[in-house]
Design an enzyme around this catalytic site. Structure first.
Site, PDB file in Angstrom:
ATOM      1  N   ASP A   1     -10.287   3.279   2.219  1.00 30.12           N
ATOM      2  CA  ASP A   1     -10.503   2.733   3.567  1.00 30.12           C
ATOM      3  C   ASP A   1     -11.261   3.717   4.467  1.00 30.12           C
ATOM      4  OD1 ASP A   1      -9.340   0.253   3.123  1.00 30.12           O
ATOM      5  OD2 ASP A   1      -7.343   0.927   3.689  1.00 30.12           O
TER       6      ASP A   1
ATOM      7  N   LYS B   1       0.796  -1.233   0.000  1.00 26.45           N
ATOM      8  CA  LYS B   1       0.000   0.000   0.000  1.00 26.45           C
ATOM      9  C   LYS B   1       0.830   1.286   0.000  1.00 26.45           C
ATOM     10  CE  LYS B   1      -4.250  -1.730   2.148  1.00 26.45           C
ATOM     11  NZ  LYS B   1      -5.272  -1.417   3.167  1.00 26.45           N
TER      12      LYS B   1
END
Ligand code: ATR
Length: 279
Positions: free
Chosen positions: A108, A71
């Site tokens: 997220d 990520k």
């Protein structure tokens, strides 16, 4: 679904990737909406990550999700990152633009807020201080989401205190960094408690948290979803606090990617929850 030569392609890149629930999740939606498309697991070693995403774009993929451990590398590798991805310091969703450029975002924070508002209709960020346990990647997304939603302050607790200070400094805002040992007392007067640590996850150590200082109106949520009802959620529910489990964050964070790659706004339904859990 039988694919045609025009099938739209996406997937999830991770190392390892075998634990990812995303192929099942996107596969459910592809079947539900009858889409000519595929979403595949892509096991990519860290040293090959940057080449692999360029290669996928060249091969006609419309984009990918990015999971552990890529990520942060994804933020550096894309041509353009959205403000929320830069703020969180990580990219979990990449879109290949029409001109081939890689655009990275992070969904997220969106997934966290969508899950919380869906799971507890009365929750308002402005209602009061939030307590966030943990200072890893998930905590960054949760804190960014809460600040953007209007939380007046965040009490941030982490076993490694320096990491909490770094998170607070990076995001900026009304943080109060509190030592891990003071977590029971830190719950006093809070409107929301979020566990972003791995404690309580199947196979991990339990989260020891005394809830006696917590007001009964405080909402309690856990981003751990295996087990679905963590010991924290069970204890909070038993004393009458509203609770929201963590599965919805996983499901909702997937929506923007699916919509961008496959052209349909997908819905999070009880059937989808049951399907993803039945793995
Ligand atoms: P993620 O990206 O999912 O947030 P992470 O970056 O590995 O994962 O963060 C895991 C979080 O769980 C951290 O806040 C970690 O605390 P440290 O920063 O002190 O490592 C927390 N955590 C993991 N095991 C823990 C334990 N035994 N006690 C307390 N906190 C723990």
């Amino acid at each position: 679904m039988i694919l045609t030569g025009k099938a739209r392609l996406a997937g999830v890149m991770g190392w390892p990737v075998g634990h990812s629930r995303s192929p099942r999740l996107h596969g459910f939606w592809l079947r539900e909406y009858g889409i000519d498309g595929a979403y595949v697991p892509l096991a990519v070693r860290p040293e090959h990550f940057a080449d692999a995403i360029r290669g996928l774009a060249l091969a006609g993929f419309r984009g990918v999700n990015v999971t552990v451990p890529h990520k942060e590398a994804a933020l550096a590798a894309v041509d353009e990152a959205t403000p929320v991805a830069r703020r969180i310091g990580a990219v979990n969703t990449i879109f290949v633009a029409d001109d081939g450029r890689l655009v990275g975002t992070n969904t997220d924070a969106f997934g966290f807020i969508e899950n919380l508002t869906e799971g507890c209709r009365s929750w308002r960020a402005a209602a009061g201080s939030a307590v966030v346990l943990g200072a890893g990647g998930a905590a960054r997304a949760v804190c960014a989401a809460l600040l953007d939603a209007g939380a007046p302050s965040i009490r941030l607790l982490n076993r490694t205190l320096d990491r909490a200070h770094t998170l607070a400094a990076d995001l900026g805002g009304p943080f109060d960094v509190v030592p891990w040992a003071e977590r029971a007392e830190a719950l006093r007067g809070a409107a929301l408690i979020v566990n972003t640590t791995t404690l309580g996850m199947t196979g991990a150590e339990p989260l020891h948290l005394d809830l006696s200082c917590l007001e009964r109106s405080a909402v309690v949520t856990d981003i751990v979803y295996a087990p679905l009802e963590t010991a924290l959620l069970k204890a909070a529910a038993a004393r009458g606090n509203p609770v929201v489990d963590g599965l919805g964050m996983l499901l909702h964070q997937a929506r923007p990617g699916f919509a961008g790659w496959f052209g349909v706004e997908p819905r999070v339904t009880p059937e989808l929850r049951a399907f993803v859990l039945s793995e």
